[in-house]
Structures are given as structure tokens and as C-alpha cells.
Design a protein around this motif. Structure first.
Motif, mmCIF file in Angstrom:
data_model
loop_
_atom_site.group_PDB
_atom_site.id
_atom_site.type_symbol
_atom_site.label_atom_id
_atom_site.label_comp_id
_atom_site.label_asym_id
_atom_site.label_seq_id
_atom_site.Cartn_x
_atom_site.Cartn_y
_atom_site.Cartn_z
ATOM 1 N N PHE A 101 43.697 -25.811 3.790
ATOM 2 C CA PHE A 101 43.643 -26.208 2.616
ATOM 3 C C PHE A 101 44.615 -25.766 1.549
ATOM 4 O O PHE A 101 45.028 -26.532 0.737
ATOM 5 C CB PHE A 101 42.171 -26.433 1.941
ATOM 6 C CG PHE A 101 41.178 -27.381 2.698
ATOM 7 C CD1 PHE A 101 41.369 -28.725 2.215
ATOM 8 C CD2 PHE A 101 40.596 -27.268 3.786
ATOM 9 C CE1 PHE A 101 40.549 -29.650 2.644
ATOM 10 C CE2 PHE A 101 39.786 -28.055 4.402
ATOM 11 C CZ PHE A 101 40.007 -29.343 3.757
ATOM 12 N N LEU A 102 45.054 -24.580 1.532
ATOM 13 C CA LEU A 102 45.959 -23.946 0.694
ATOM 14 C C LEU A 102 47.269 -24.878 1.242
ATOM 15 O O LEU A 102 48.051 -24.870 0.184
ATOM 16 C CB LEU A 102 45.919 -22.398 1.174
ATOM 17 C CG LEU A 102 44.882 -21.536 0.300
ATOM 18 C CD1 LEU A 102 45.360 -20.155 0.775
ATOM 19 C CD2 LEU A 102 44.949 -21.818 -1.167
ATOM 20 N N SER A 103 47.478 -24.801 2.324
ATOM 21 C CA SER A 103 48.774 -25.556 2.846
ATOM 22 C C SER A 103 48.733 -26.943 2.163
ATOM 23 O O SER A 103 49.838 -27.387 1.754
ATOM 24 C CB SER A 103 48.956 -25.659 4.203
ATOM 25 O OG SER A 103 48.812 -24.421 4.701
ATOM 26 N N CYS A 104 47.701 -27.716 2.211
ATOM 27 C CA CYS A 104 47.396 -29.114 1.445
ATOM 28 C C CYS A 104 47.863 -28.917 0.064
ATOM 29 O O CYS A 104 48.622 -29.539 -0.474
ATOM 30 C CB CYS A 104 46.253 -29.722 1.686
ATOM 31 S SG CYS A 104 45.990 -30.098 3.435
ATOM 32 N N VAL A 105 47.398 -27.951 -0.437
ATOM 33 C CA VAL A 105 47.739 -27.809 -1.925
ATOM 34 C C VAL A 105 49.178 -27.297 -2.275
ATOM 35 O O VAL A 105 49.713 -27.919 -3.357
ATOM 36 C CB VAL A 105 46.830 -26.546 -2.361
ATOM 37 C CG1 VAL A 105 47.148 -26.238 -4.060
ATOM 38 C CG2 VAL A 105 45.277 -26.936 -2.624
ATOM 39 N N ILE A 106 49.804 -26.656 -1.418
ATOM 40 C CA ILE A 106 51.197 -26.198 -1.456
ATOM 41 C C ILE A 106 51.907 -27.356 -1.405
ATOM 42 O O ILE A 106 52.919 -27.709 -2.285
ATOM 43 C CB ILE A 106 51.584 -25.058 -0.436
ATOM 44 C CG1 ILE A 106 50.875 -23.604 -0.957
ATOM 45 C CG2 ILE A 106 52.943 -24.977 -0.463
ATOM 46 C CD1 ILE A 106 50.917 -22.566 0.119
ATOM 47 N N VAL A 107 51.821 -28.316 -0.435
ATOM 48 C CA VAL A 107 52.440 -29.536 -0.152
ATOM 49 C C VAL A 107 52.243 -30.269 -1.402
ATOM 50 O O VAL A 107 53.337 -30.882 -1.817
ATOM 51 C CB VAL A 107 52.052 -30.245 1.156
ATOM 52 C CG1 VAL A 107 52.673 -31.573 1.240
ATOM 53 C CG2 VAL A 107 52.505 -29.327 2.242
ATOM 54 N N ALA A 108 51.110 -30.611 -1.910
ATOM 55 C CA ALA A 108 50.841 -31.450 -2.962
ATOM 56 C C ALA A 108 51.716 -30.895 -4.062
ATOM 57 O O ALA A 108 52.321 -31.651 -4.936
ATOM 58 C CB ALA A 108 49.468 -31.435 -3.355
ATOM 59 N N GLY A 109 51.519 -29.483 -4.455
ATOM 60 C CA GLY A 109 52.208 -28.828 -5.684
ATOM 61 C C GLY A 109 53.828 -29.106 -5.505
ATOM 62 O O GLY A 109 54.404 -29.497 -6.338
ATOM 63 N N LEU A 110 54.207 -28.911 -4.279
ATOM 64 C CA LEU A 110 55.564 -29.140 -3.904
ATOM 65 C C LEU A 110 56.147 -30.549 -4.379
ATOM 66 O O LEU A 110 57.154 -30.835 -4.868
ATOM 67 C CB LEU A 110 56.114 -28.668 -2.639
ATOM 68 C CG LEU A 110 56.235 -27.149 -2.545
ATOM 69 C CD1 LEU A 110 56.437 -26.807 -1.050
ATOM 70 C CD2 LEU A 110 56.985 -26.530 -3.161
ATOM 71 N N TYR A 111 55.427 -31.495 -3.878
ATOM 72 C CA TYR A 111 55.750 -32.978 -4.039
ATOM 73 C C TYR A 111 55.628 -33.197 -5.283
ATOM 74 O O TYR A 111 56.679 -33.945 -6.038
ATOM 75 C CB TYR A 111 54.670 -33.806 -3.231
ATOM 76 C CG TYR A 111 55.286 -35.130 -3.093
ATOM 77 C CD1 TYR A 111 56.476 -35.825 -2.399
ATOM 78 C CD2 TYR A 111 54.744 -36.350 -3.894
ATOM 79 C CE1 TYR A 111 56.881 -37.135 -2.423
ATOM 80 C CE2 TYR A 111 55.005 -37.426 -3.834
ATOM 81 C CZ TYR A 111 56.130 -37.849 -3.344
ATOM 82 O OH TYR A 111 56.648 -39.365 -3.443
ATOM 83 N N GLY A 112 54.561 -32.944 -6.022
ATOM 84 C CA GLY A 112 54.468 -33.257 -7.582
ATOM 85 C C GLY A 112 55.487 -32.413 -8.430
ATOM 86 O O GLY A 112 55.929 -32.959 -9.146
ATOM 87 N N GLY A 113 55.875 -31.375 -7.887
ATOM 88 C CA GLY A 113 56.719 -30.480 -8.827
ATOM 89 C C GLY A 113 58.342 -31.439 -8.577
ATOM 90 O O GLY A 113 58.908 -31.333 -9.296
ATOM 91 N N LEU A 114 58.430 -31.769 -7.502
ATOM 92 C CA LEU A 114 59.849 -32.337 -7.321
ATOM 93 C C LEU A 114 59.873 -33.842 -7.886
ATOM 94 O O LEU A 114 60.909 -34.331 -8.175
ATOM 95 C CB LEU A 114 60.098 -32.211 -5.654
ATOM 96 C CG LEU A 114 60.462 -31.052 -5.173
ATOM 97 C CD1 LEU A 114 60.470 -31.126 -3.668
ATOM 98 C CD2 LEU A 114 61.551 -30.204 -5.668
ATOM 99 N N THR A 115 58.871 -34.477 -7.794
ATOM 100 C CA THR A 115 58.697 -36.130 -8.248
ATOM 101 C C THR A 115 58.104 -36.447 -9.455
ATOM 102 O O THR A 115 58.573 -37.320 -9.836
ATOM 103 C CB THR A 115 58.061 -36.852 -6.987
ATOM 104 O OG1 THR A 115 56.778 -36.368 -7.101
ATOM 105 C CG2 THR A 115 58.624 -36.610 -5.665
ATOM 106 N N VAL A 116 57.239 -35.431 -10.117
ATOM 107 C CA VAL A 116 56.690 -35.768 -11.202
ATOM 108 C C VAL A 116 56.981 -35.038 -12.335
ATOM 109 O O VAL A 116 57.728 -35.384 -13.507
ATOM 110 C CB VAL A 116 55.262 -35.994 -11.094
ATOM 111 C CG1 VAL A 116 54.562 -36.196 -12.350
ATOM 112 C CG2 VAL A 116 54.834 -37.066 -9.923
ATOM 113 N N LYS A 117 56.683 -33.866 -12.168
ATOM 114 C CA LYS A 117 56.915 -32.650 -13.257
ATOM 115 C C LYS A 117 56.940 -31.286 -12.690
ATOM 116 O O LYS A 117 56.274 -30.992 -11.818
ATOM 117 C CB LYS A 117 55.542 -32.698 -14.310
ATOM 118 C CG LYS A 117 55.942 -32.127 -15.832
ATOM 119 C CD LYS A 117 54.758 -32.336 -16.395
ATOM 120 C CE LYS A 117 54.667 -31.916 -17.790
ATOM 121 N NZ LYS A 117 53.515 -32.067 -18.554
#
Length: 137
Positions: A101-117
């Protein structure tokens, strides 16, 4: 261990892991991260169109209304991340659940950071990366 020859004292050099219980620190961080994701759920599912939600995300009333269903769906996913992190804390041997679940959070955070804000990277991914590293100390 170092020896002070002049005063004939033995100095104990402790690692960070001996000073702090790293699993406890990691578990506290995981709890904080789960709490953040519950907050995201509330903001995205229930407060998206309110003045507080619009101010938090910098939205116009029109855009908030148009994107409310997408935001609610995103909030639900954040709730699943929070549920998984809480589950990992309540399970006797939840190490691999925590890692997943930490890995899932990391992937979501990386994707959001690169694509949204970029701030999503700091708010979501960095704490999860730190918690994941602490799990391995």
C-alpha cells in the motif's frame, strides 16, 4: 565502539535503529499517511463543491460542479489506500501489506506530481517513501 585512551572510557556508538524503534516510527508515519488519505477522501467526495473545497483545490464553482463525479471517484480510491494502510497496521504480520500500500501511494503521488501538480509529489509520495525506507531499517 570507540575507546578514549586518555580517559580510559569506552564510548558506545549507537546506530539510529538502536536509538529509535524504527518500526514504531514507520507505523506512526503509516498512520499519518492513512489519516491524510482519509482527509483527501472527505475533501474529494464531500467538500469538493463547498467554498472550503474550492479554495483548497483552487477551483471555480463551474469547474467544481463539472468535475464533482470525477473527484468523488478519486476520493474513493484515496479511501481504499487509507483502508489498506490501516489494515496493514492491524494485521499481526502486515509488513508486505504495508509495502504494497505504501508503494501504491508512492506511484499515485509520483503520477499526480508529474501530471497534475508538483505539490502532490511532496504531500503524497515523499511521506510514503520515508515510511517505506523506515520499514527497512
Amino acid at each position: 565502539m570507540a575507546v578514549d585512551i586518555q580517559h580510559r572510557r569506552v564510548l558506545q556508538v549507537k546506530s539510529l535503529g538502536e536509538v529509535f524503534d524504527m518500526h514504531l516510527v514507520a507505523n506512526i508515519m503509516i498512520g499519518v499517511i492513512a489519516g491524510l488519505h482519509i482527509g483527501f477522501l472527505v475533501l474529494e467526495m464531500f467538500l469538493w463543491q463547498t467554498p472550503f473545497g474550492r479554495k483548497t483545490f483552487g477551483l471555480t464553482p463551474e469547474f467544481a460542479a463539472q468535475s464533482a463525479k470525477l473527484a468523488a471517484n478519486q476520493g474513493l480510491y484515496n479511501g481504499f489506500l487509507a483502508a489498506g494502510l490501516i489494515w496493514s497496521l492491524l494485521t499481526a504480520d502486515g509488513f508486505y501489506i504495508k509495502v504494497f500500500f505504501l508503494s501504491c501511494v508512492i506511484v499515485a503521488g509520483l503520477y499526480g506530481g508529474l501530471t497534475v501538480k508538483k505539490s502532490i509529489l511532496i504531500i503524497q509520495a515523499v511521506p510514503a517513501i520515508i515510511a517505506l525506507l523506515l520499514l527497512h531499517l
